[in-house]
Every structure is written in C-alpha cells, then in structure tokens.
Design a protein around this motif. Structure first.
Motif, PDB file in Angstrom:
ATOM      1  N   VAL A 177      35.913  47.452  31.384  1.00 33.49           N
ATOM      2  CA  VAL A 177      36.320  46.465  32.038  1.00 33.49           C
ATOM      3  C   VAL A 177      35.587  45.799  32.842  1.00 33.49           C
ATOM      4  O   VAL A 177      35.435  46.339  33.567  1.00 33.49           O
ATOM      5  CB  VAL A 177      37.566  46.058  31.929  1.00 33.49           C
ATOM      6  CG1 VAL A 177      38.701  45.078  32.547  1.00 33.49           C
ATOM      7  CG2 VAL A 177      38.495  47.443  30.891  1.00 33.49           C
ATOM      8  N   VAL A 178      35.797  44.330  33.234  1.00 31.11           N
ATOM      9  CA  VAL A 178      35.755  43.404  34.055  1.00 31.11           C
ATOM     10  C   VAL A 178      35.764  42.106  34.787  1.00 31.11           C
ATOM     11  O   VAL A 178      36.560  41.764  34.889  1.00 31.11           O
ATOM     12  CB  VAL A 178      34.061  42.618  33.658  1.00 31.11           C
ATOM     13  CG1 VAL A 178      32.681  43.855  33.609  1.00 31.11           C
ATOM     14  CG2 VAL A 178      34.141  42.041  32.346  1.00 31.11           C
ATOM     15  N   TYR A 179      37.267  42.556  33.586  1.00 25.08           N
ATOM     16  CA  TYR A 179      38.155  41.321  33.859  1.00 25.08           C
ATOM     17  C   TYR A 179      39.930  41.636  33.664  1.00 25.08           C
ATOM     18  O   TYR A 179      39.977  42.253  32.069  1.00 25.08           O
ATOM     19  CB  TYR A 179      38.175  39.894  33.691  1.00 25.08           C
ATOM     20  CG  TYR A 179      38.613  38.806  34.640  1.00 25.08           C
ATOM     21  CD1 TYR A 179      37.739  38.114  34.862  1.00 25.08           C
ATOM     22  CD2 TYR A 179      39.895  38.527  34.072  1.00 25.08           C
ATOM     23  CE1 TYR A 179      38.389  36.880  35.681  1.00 25.08           C
ATOM     24  CE2 TYR A 179      40.648  37.580  34.801  1.00 25.08           C
ATOM     25  CZ  TYR A 179      39.841  36.522  35.813  1.00 25.08           C
ATOM     26  OH  TYR A 179      40.306  35.569  36.296  1.00 25.08           O
ATOM     27  N   ILE A 180      40.816  41.300  34.417  1.00 22.53           N
ATOM     28  CA  ILE A 180      42.041  41.911  33.868  1.00 22.53           C
ATOM     29  C   ILE A 180      42.676  41.076  33.698  1.00 22.53           C
ATOM     30  O   ILE A 180      42.392  39.637  34.725  1.00 22.53           O
ATOM     31  CB  ILE A 180      43.032  43.042  34.520  1.00 22.53           C
ATOM     32  CG1 ILE A 180      42.126  44.395  34.573  1.00 22.53           C
ATOM     33  CG2 ILE A 180      44.409  43.475  34.478  1.00 22.53           C
ATOM     34  CD1 ILE A 180      42.489  45.175  36.320  1.00 22.53           C
ATOM     35  N   VAL A 181      44.109  40.366  32.778  1.00 25.89           N
ATOM     36  CA  VAL A 181      44.703  39.519  32.548  1.00 25.89           C
ATOM     37  C   VAL A 181      46.172  40.406  32.346  1.00 25.89           C
ATOM     38  O   VAL A 181      46.311  40.479  31.163  1.00 25.89           O
ATOM     39  CB  VAL A 181      43.967  38.564  31.330  1.00 25.89           C
ATOM     40  CG1 VAL A 181      45.796  36.863  31.238  1.00 25.89           C
ATOM     41  CG2 VAL A 181      43.157  37.567  31.661  1.00 25.89           C
ATOM     42  N   MET A 182      46.811  39.433  32.802  1.00 23.92           N
ATOM     43  CA  MET A 182      48.493  40.408  32.883  1.00 23.92           C
ATOM     44  C   MET A 182      49.609  38.930  33.265  1.00 23.92           C
ATOM     45  O   MET A 182      49.273  38.183  33.782  1.00 23.92           O
ATOM     46  CB  MET A 182      49.011  41.169  33.881  1.00 23.92           C
ATOM     47  CG  MET A 182      48.401  41.498  35.180  1.00 23.92           C
ATOM     48  SD  MET A 182      48.225  43.025  35.614  1.00 23.92           S
ATOM     49  CE  MET A 182      49.266  44.400  34.822  1.00 23.92           C
ATOM     50  N   GLY A 183      50.499  39.589  32.778  1.00 22.28           N
ATOM     51  CA  GLY A 183      51.934  38.611  33.270  1.00 22.28           C
ATOM     52  C   GLY A 183      53.056  39.133  33.762  1.00 22.28           C
ATOM     53  O   GLY A 183      52.151  40.115  34.680  1.00 22.28           O
ATOM     54  N   SER A 184      53.344  37.762  34.418  1.00 18.68           N
ATOM     55  CA  SER A 184      54.272  38.019  35.836  1.00 18.68           C
ATOM     56  C   SER A 184      55.093  38.859  35.443  1.00 18.68           C
ATOM     57  O   SER A 184      56.099  37.737  34.802  1.00 18.68           O
ATOM     58  CB  SER A 184      54.196  37.074  37.182  1.00 18.68           C
ATOM     59  OG  SER A 184      55.272  37.653  37.528  1.00 18.68           O
ATOM     60  N   ARG A 185      56.389  39.563  35.871  1.00 18.38           N
ATOM     61  CA  ARG A 185      57.722  39.968  35.544  1.00 18.38           C
ATOM     62  C   ARG A 185      58.283  40.040  36.655  1.00 18.38           C
ATOM     63  O   ARG A 185      59.834  40.242  36.582  1.00 18.38           O
ATOM     64  CB  ARG A 185      57.825  41.497  34.821  1.00 18.38           C
ATOM     65  CG  ARG A 185      56.827  41.387  33.427  1.00 18.38           C
ATOM     66  CD  ARG A 185      57.037  42.818  33.085  1.00 18.38           C
ATOM     67  NE  ARG A 185      58.390  43.131  33.038  1.00 18.38           N
ATOM     68  CZ  ARG A 185      58.585  44.273  32.091  1.00 18.38           C
ATOM     69  NH1 ARG A 185      57.331  45.229  31.786  1.00 18.38           N
ATOM     70  NH2 ARG A 185      59.769  44.647  31.930  1.00 18.38           N
ATOM     71  N   GLY A 186      57.958  39.392  37.953  1.00 20.86           N
ATOM     72  CA  GLY A 186      58.267  39.470  38.848  1.00 20.86           C
ATOM     73  C   GLY A 186      59.728  38.235  39.820  1.00 20.86           C
ATOM     74  O   GLY A 186      59.383  37.470  38.509  1.00 20.86           O
ATOM     75  N   THR A 187      60.693  38.221  40.126  1.00 22.01           N
ATOM     76  CA  THR A 187      61.916  37.473  40.004  1.00 22.01           C
ATOM     77  C   THR A 187      62.144  37.553  41.726  1.00 22.01           C
ATOM     78  O   THR A 187      62.890  36.645  41.610  1.00 22.01           O
ATOM     79  CB  THR A 187      63.239  38.000  39.485  1.00 22.01           C
ATOM     80  OG1 THR A 187      63.330  39.156  40.457  1.00 22.01           O
ATOM     81  CG2 THR A 187      63.027  38.172  38.169  1.00 22.01           C
ATOM     82  N   GLY A 188      61.506  38.068  42.929  1.00 19.23           N
ATOM     83  CA  GLY A 188      62.013  37.732  44.065  1.00 19.23           C
ATOM     84  C   GLY A 188      61.037  36.754  44.856  1.00 19.23           C
ATOM     85  O   GLY A 188      60.534  36.290  44.017  1.00 19.23           O
ATOM     86  N   THR A 189      60.505  36.351  46.172  1.00 18.21           N
ATOM     87  CA  THR A 189      60.045  36.129  47.093  1.00 18.21           C
ATOM     88  C   THR A 189      58.888  36.807  47.451  1.00 18.21           C
ATOM     89  O   THR A 189      58.379  35.849  47.819  1.00 18.21           O
ATOM     90  CB  THR A 189      61.288  35.530  48.019  1.00 18.21           C
ATOM     91  OG1 THR A 189      61.939  36.629  48.634  1.00 18.21           O
ATOM     92  CG2 THR A 189      62.105  34.100  47.189  1.00 18.21           C
TER      93      THR A 189
END
Length: 215
Positions: A177-189
């Motif tokens: 793989v040459v590139y990764i795309v993913m969603g963020s599941r974080g909620t903090g600062t």
C-alpha cells in the motif's frame, strides 16, 4: 520407625498437601482453557459462512501495476466519510482500493470452573454467528459503494490478534500500500484522544502518507 518419626512425616505431608492441591488445580485449569480455546476455534472455523470469507480472502490477488490505497473501515459513519473523502480528493484512475476491516478480538463470556452450570456453548455460538453476520453486512455495504462509485477495489479483512492499529500497518506492508485513509474516532483534546488510539498508532508506525478524516 518410631512413633515420633511417623508423626513428623504425617505433619510434613499435611503441610505439603495444599501446595500439591494448588498445582493440581492450576494444571487442570490450564488444560481446560486449552480445550475451550481449541473448541472455540473449531466452532469458528466450522461455521460455513465464515469459511466463505476465509476462502474469498485467500483467493484475492491484488494487481501489481496499480497504486494501492488502503481505506480502513468499520461499521461507523466515520469510515463512510473516509471513503467519500478519498473519492472526492484523492482518487485516480490507476488506483486499486483495499477496503480493509480489522476484526477485533471476540469478547467471550467467562466460564466458572467451580460452578455446576453447563458449558456456555450456545452463547458462544451466538456471538460467533453475530460476528459473522456483521462482517457479511460490512462487506456487502462496501462492495456496493465500490460498484456505485465505479471504484476498482476489493473488501478485505483480517483478524486483529491484539490491536487494530498494528493489524492495519501489517496489511499495508503485505499489500504494498502507498497511501492510507481512515476516519477519526477520537473525542479528546490531546493528539491521541483527538485522533483516536488506532489512528494515532497508524500515523506513528505506518511509514506511509496517512489521511485521518475528522468527524
């Protein structure tokens, strides 16, 4: 042998008996755990629906002449946003998209070694069936997205033996793989809590360009 010698031997045996009993219980517990694990794996692999996924994954051959993009997904809306972001901002005709899902370890019900209740085989089987059905639904969902958006790609999954982040990084290495795309599941600062632990791990360890799509 004198009476005093016999009494001393008996006292020593009584003192050592708890240790022997503890070793026996420990060995028995380990044996039972091994048998339960073997039974669980056998039940999982004997599931015909899950066998279909295994055979599909093994038979999938990735093209060598394409730019391989990995989109890490789960059942959340964050993953859907990541897929849409890729289509709008990064997609090229020469791309081959690997829609990748890391199966998290199964939370299994506990088994009491002192209880007389029956082994919870039915409960475990329900968990396995639900897991397989969820995987099937996720696969269908992203196969439809790939088809509707005319995206050349495949849905792939792998078992995360410990953590999801390392499993994603390992898949990237195996599939060039040459590139990764993913969603963020974080909620903090802070960085790790704002991105989510999985996204933060991938950013730190993938050694590839990574786009983490915010909520």
């Amino acid at each position: 042998m004198s009476s005093q010698g016999m009494n001393t031997t008996s006292e020593e045996q009584l003192q050592n008996r708890p240790n022997c009993l503890m070793w026996t219980i420990t060995a028995t517990t380990a044996t039972i755990c091994c048998l339960l694990s073997a039974g669980l794996i056998a039940a999982f692999l004997s599931n015909k629906k899950f066998q279909t996924f295994i055979n599909t994954k093994i038979s999938t051959k990735l093209p060598e002449d394409k730019r391989k993009i990995l989109i890490a997904v789960d059942s959340s809306e964050n993953s859907e946003r990541a897929f849409l972001w890729y289509k709008k901002n990064l997609a090229k005709d020469e791309d081959y998209v690997i829609v990748f899902h890391a199966l998290e370890p199964i939370p299994l019900p506990s088994v009491s070694l002192t209880s007389s209740t029956a082994f919870p085989g039915d409960e475990w089987q329900k968990i396995l069936n639900t897991r397989t059905e969820n995987l099937r639904e996720l696969e269908k969902k992203y196969e439809v997205k790939l088809a509707n958006t005319k995206t050349n790609g495949v849905f792939v999954y792998n078992e995360a033996l410990k953590e999801v982040g390392p499993t994603i990084c390992e898949e990237c290495k195996d599939s060039d793989v040459v590139y990764i795309v993913m969603g963020s599941r974080g909620t903090g600062t802070t960085r790790s809590t704002a991105l989510g632990s999985v996204s933060d791990y991938v950013l730190r360890h993938a050694n590839l360009p990574v786009s983490v799509i915010p909520k």
